[in-house]
Motif scaffolding. Sequence first.
Motif, PDB file in Angstrom:
ATOM      1  N   SER A  96       0.812  -1.212   0.000  1.00  0.00           N
ATOM      2  CA  SER A  96       0.000   0.000   0.000  1.00  0.00           C
ATOM      3  C   SER A  96       0.850   1.269   0.000  1.00  0.00           C
ATOM      4  CB  SER A  96      -0.916   0.029   1.232  1.00  0.00           C
ATOM      5  OG  SER A  96      -1.741  -1.092   1.236  1.00  0.00           O
ATOM      6  N   SER A  97       2.171   1.125   0.189  1.00  0.00           N
ATOM      7  CA  SER A  97       3.040   2.314   0.146  1.00  0.00           C
ATOM      8  C   SER A  97       3.976   2.176  -1.054  1.00  0.00           C
ATOM      9  CB  SER A  97       3.876   2.404   1.424  1.00  0.00           C
ATOM     10  OG  SER A  97       4.812   1.350   1.453  1.00  0.00           O
ATOM     11  N   GLU A  98       4.526   3.322  -1.489  1.00  0.00           N
ATOM     12  CA  GLU A  98       5.450   3.280  -2.642  1.00  0.00           C
ATOM     13  C   GLU A  98       6.646   2.391  -2.325  1.00  0.00           C
ATOM     14  OE1 GLU A  98       4.883   4.346  -5.550  1.00  0.00           O
ATOM     15  OE2 GLU A  98       3.117   5.603  -5.177  1.00  0.00           O
ATOM     16  N   GLU A  99       7.117   2.467  -1.077  1.00  0.00           N
ATOM     17  CA  GLU A  99       8.307   1.700  -0.703  1.00  0.00           C
ATOM     18  C   GLU A  99       8.027   0.184  -0.774  1.00  0.00           C
ATOM     19  OE1 GLU A  99       9.718   2.693   3.220  1.00  0.00           O
ATOM     20  OE2 GLU A  99      11.194   1.073   3.093  1.00  0.00           O
ATOM     21  N   SER A 100       6.907  -0.250  -0.196  1.00  0.00           N
ATOM     22  CA  SER A 100       6.652  -1.699  -0.237  1.00  0.00           C
ATOM     23  C   SER A 100       6.265  -2.141  -1.644  1.00  0.00           C
ATOM     24  CB  SER A 100       5.640  -2.151   0.814  1.00  0.00           C
ATOM     25  OG  SER A 100       4.488  -1.401   0.744  1.00  0.00           O
ATOM     26  N   ALA A 101       5.666  -1.233  -2.442  1.00  0.00           N
ATOM     27  CA  ALA A 101       5.364  -1.577  -3.842  1.00  0.00           C
ATOM     28  C   ALA A 101       6.661  -1.827  -4.612  1.00  0.00           C
ATOM     29  CB  ALA A 101       4.553  -0.468  -4.494  1.00  0.00           C
ATOM     30  N   LEU A 105       7.738  -5.266  -6.476  1.00  0.00           N
ATOM     31  CA  LEU A 105       8.076  -5.309  -7.904  1.00  0.00           C
ATOM     32  C   LEU A 105       9.437  -5.938  -8.141  1.00  0.00           C
ATOM     33  CD1 LEU A 105       6.794  -2.017  -9.545  1.00  0.00           C
ATOM     34  CD2 LEU A 105       5.925  -4.351  -9.782  1.00  0.00           C
ATOM     35  N   ARG A 106      10.398  -5.615  -7.271  1.00  0.00           N
ATOM     36  CA  ARG A 106      11.743  -6.217  -7.388  1.00  0.00           C
ATOM     37  C   ARG A 106      11.636  -7.734  -7.231  1.00  0.00           C
ATOM     38  NH1 ARG A 106      13.596  -1.922  -4.376  1.00  0.00           N
ATOM     39  NH2 ARG A 106      13.543  -3.126  -2.447  1.00  0.00           N
ATOM     40  N   ARG A 107      10.859  -8.135  -6.240  1.00  0.00           N
ATOM     41  CA  ARG A 107      10.686  -9.569  -5.991  1.00  0.00           C
ATOM     42  C   ARG A 107      10.024 -10.241  -7.196  1.00  0.00           C
ATOM     43  NH1 ARG A 107       9.037  -9.878   0.170  1.00  0.00           N
ATOM     44  NH2 ARG A 107      11.217  -9.453   0.593  1.00  0.00           N
ATOM     45  N   TYR A 108       8.980  -9.578  -7.677  1.00  0.00           N
ATOM     46  CA  TYR A 108       8.262 -10.146  -8.831  1.00  0.00           C
ATOM     47  C   TYR A 108       9.224 -10.334  -9.996  1.00  0.00           C
ATOM     48  CZ  TYR A 108       5.427 -10.527 -12.971  1.00  0.00           C
ATOM     49  OH  TYR A 108       4.913 -10.958 -14.156  1.00  0.00           O
ATOM     50  N   GLU A 109      10.045  -9.293 -10.277  1.00  0.00           N
ATOM     51  CA  GLU A 109      10.893  -9.354 -11.474  1.00  0.00           C
ATOM     52  C   GLU A 109      11.855 -10.538 -11.431  1.00  0.00           C
ATOM     53  OE1 GLU A 109      12.200  -5.316 -11.908  1.00  0.00           O
ATOM     54  OE2 GLU A 109      10.146  -4.845 -12.553  1.00  0.00           O
ATOM     55  N   TRP A 110      12.561 -10.722 -10.324  1.00  0.00           N
ATOM     56  CA  TRP A 110      13.531 -11.831 -10.336  1.00  0.00           C
ATOM     57  C   TRP A 110      12.840 -13.186 -10.284  1.00  0.00           C
ATOM     58  CZ3 TRP A 110      14.554 -15.903  -7.220  1.00  0.00           C
ATOM     59  CH2 TRP A 110      14.201 -15.850  -5.868  1.00  0.00           C
ATOM     60  N   PRO A 131     -12.756 -11.111  -1.160  1.00  0.00           N
ATOM     61  CA  PRO A 131     -13.710  -9.990  -1.141  1.00  0.00           C
ATOM     62  C   PRO A 131     -13.686  -9.155   0.146  1.00  0.00           C
ATOM     63  CG  PRO A 131     -14.773 -12.018  -1.876  1.00  0.00           C
ATOM     64  CD  PRO A 131     -13.409 -12.399  -1.413  1.00  0.00           C
ATOM     65  N   LEU A 132     -13.167  -9.716   1.253  1.00  0.00           N
ATOM     66  CA  LEU A 132     -13.197  -8.967   2.517  1.00  0.00           C
ATOM     67  C   LEU A 132     -11.965  -8.081   2.716  1.00  0.00           C
ATOM     68  CD1 LEU A 132     -14.702 -11.618   4.980  1.00  0.00           C
ATOM     69  CD2 LEU A 132     -15.857  -9.976   3.486  1.00  0.00           C
ATOM     70  N   VAL A 133     -11.030  -8.110   1.770  1.00  0.00           N
ATOM     71  CA  VAL A 133      -9.860  -7.215   1.881  1.00  0.00           C
ATOM     72  C   VAL A 133     -10.306  -5.798   1.533  1.00  0.00           C
ATOM     73  CG1 VAL A 133      -7.630  -6.614   0.848  1.00  0.00           C
ATOM     74  CG2 VAL A 133      -8.119  -8.984   1.446  1.00  0.00           C
ATOM     75  N   THR A 134     -10.002  -4.852   2.430  1.00  0.00           N
ATOM     76  CA  THR A 134     -10.439  -3.476   2.190  1.00  0.00           C
ATOM     77  C   THR A 134      -9.274  -2.499   2.046  1.00  0.00           C
ATOM     78  OG1 THR A 134     -10.683  -3.242   4.584  1.00  0.00           O
ATOM     79  CG2 THR A 134     -12.693  -3.720   3.322  1.00  0.00           C
ATOM     80  N   VAL A 135      -8.056  -2.941   2.304  1.00  0.00           N
ATOM     81  CA  VAL A 135      -6.924  -2.010   2.279  1.00  0.00           C
ATOM     82  C   VAL A 135      -6.659  -1.548   0.830  1.00  0.00           C
ATOM     83  CG1 VAL A 135      -5.072  -3.764   2.002  1.00  0.00           C
ATOM     84  CG2 VAL A 135      -4.598  -1.649   3.212  1.00  0.00           C
ATOM     85  N   PRO A 136      -6.422  -0.229   0.627  1.00  0.00           N
ATOM     86  CA  PRO A 136      -6.067   0.214  -0.727  1.00  0.00           C
ATOM     87  C   PRO A 136      -4.702  -0.355  -1.121  1.00  0.00           C
ATOM     88  CG  PRO A 136      -6.612   2.073   0.717  1.00  0.00           C
ATOM     89  CD  PRO A 136      -6.490   0.869   1.595  1.00  0.00           C
ATOM     90  N   VAL A 137      -4.623  -0.855  -2.342  1.00  0.00           N
ATOM     91  CA  VAL A 137      -3.419  -1.572  -2.766  1.00  0.00           C
ATOM     92  C   VAL A 137      -2.823  -0.906  -4.001  1.00  0.00           C
ATOM     93  CG1 VAL A 137      -2.696  -3.761  -3.821  1.00  0.00           C
ATOM     94  CG2 VAL A 137      -4.157  -3.791  -1.814  1.00  0.00           C
ATOM     95  N   ILE A 138      -1.481  -0.711  -3.991  1.00  0.00           N
ATOM     96  CA  ILE A 138      -0.799  -0.191  -5.194  1.00  0.00           C
ATOM     97  C   ILE A 138      -0.386  -1.364  -6.086  1.00  0.00           C
ATOM     98  CG2 ILE A 138       1.139   1.163  -6.072  1.00  0.00           C
ATOM     99  CD1 ILE A 138       1.316   2.559  -3.367  1.00  0.00           C
ATOM    100  N   TRP A 238       1.084  -8.193   4.498  1.00  0.00           N
ATOM    101  CA  TRP A 238       0.962  -6.741   4.320  1.00  0.00           C
ATOM    102  C   TRP A 238       1.875  -6.095   5.355  1.00  0.00           C
ATOM    103  CZ3 TRP A 238      -1.142  -2.658   7.386  1.00  0.00           C
ATOM    104  CH2 TRP A 238      -1.354  -1.458   6.698  1.00  0.00           C
ATOM    105  N   GLY A 239       2.845  -5.291   4.882  1.00  0.00           N
ATOM    106  CA  GLY A 239       3.817  -4.710   5.817  1.00  0.00           C
ATOM    107  C   GLY A 239       4.523  -5.810   6.568  1.00  0.00           C
ATOM    108  N   HIS A 240       4.615  -5.665   7.897  1.00  0.00           N
ATOM    109  CA  HIS A 240       5.298  -6.684   8.696  1.00  0.00           C
ATOM    110  C   HIS A 240       4.317  -7.718   9.263  1.00  0.00           C
ATOM    111  CE1 HIS A 240       9.137  -4.742   8.379  1.00  0.00           C
ATOM    112  NE2 HIS A 240       8.606  -3.595   8.756  1.00  0.00           N
TER     113      HIS A 240
END
Length: 361
Positions: A96-101, A105-110, A131-138, A238-240
């Motif tokens: 949900s934050s630019e840093e964790s996004a 993405l780095r993880r996805y790429e490798w 369907p019950l996840v409500t957190v905004p996701v980047i 999500w996060g820690h």
Amino acid sequence: MHDVIVIGGGVIGLSIARELASSKSVLLLDRGPTGQGTSHAAAGMLTPLSEADDQGPFFQLCRTSLAMYDRFVEELQQESSLDVAYSKEGLLSLASSEESAATLLRRYEWQHQAGFEVELLPPGEVRKMEPLVTVPVIHALFMPGERSVAPRRLLNAIRESCFVRGVEIRTGVHVDAVSPNTVHFGHMTMQAASIVIASGVWSAELNGLNPRIPLSPRKGQILSLAMAPGAFRRMIRWGHSYLVPRPTGELIVGATNEDAGFDSSVTPAGLGRLLMDAQAISSYLGSYPIVETWTGLRPATPDEFPILGSTAVHGVYYATGHYRNGVLLAPITATIVADLIEGHKPRVDLEPYSPSRFESN
Ligand code: GLY
């Protein structure tokens, strides 16, 4: 007189005892009832991919052990007639934050380039899957091959399988020391051709070890909520924090990672963070009953790798220091230790896990 004495009745010690019981007579000693320490506290995530930033040997060790899990569970369930709540629904990693996004993405790429099962999801897809996840996701990743098991059920099944295979288990035995082919407790000694130290964070307390091992407890506070079975299906990171849904209707929310010695209290700060994160992931969780709160002490080494192999004390082996991955690494650890004791070449290069890396300690 037994061929092998295993010290420690958590998931690692029980799995080793069970594995060796087909060719050796095995005695397992535990200071308390078996399966009541760190393994009892574990969330049961079998998730090597979702935390990996490279393909180093430890990642390979975790992957190899995961690949052994289908057979491990099948045999255990058959031998014990117990269900271990093995789930193969996969894991969603949400940012949900630019840093964790950026991390995702780095993880996805490798991982994608290396051919592992990982999908980059459009954020809207998350709500379709859960369907019950409500957190905004980047950004969101889905790792369909990640799995989970209910550790307390798993421990019951391994213990039962140990009985079926003829392992002798003695509880309430506090081993004080080891010497060549010998364990010492109180005024008693017992001898065996092989002795395996598998008492997790308590392993370093034994006298007579060589090399000594730098293990430190990392406290994890964790809790469970009651959900309608199936309300969540996949694990979520999500996060820690993470959520681990059980098919039986518990939703595990974990975990803190604290340097607090052997303190095992639950605290407002620890549980508070977990509860805040859980409600951030899904606002619905605010009304779910809290079923249980607890802590576990993860056995951490300085490099966060386990300690596997023979020691300078004749006949004594280490199988400890599994930190955050004891449940995942139980099948591979059991076969590695059995290979060592039976005189076969272990199927994994043990150099990164060698006790000798701590020789100067
Ligand atoms: N393996 C999950 C944890 O240590 O929290």
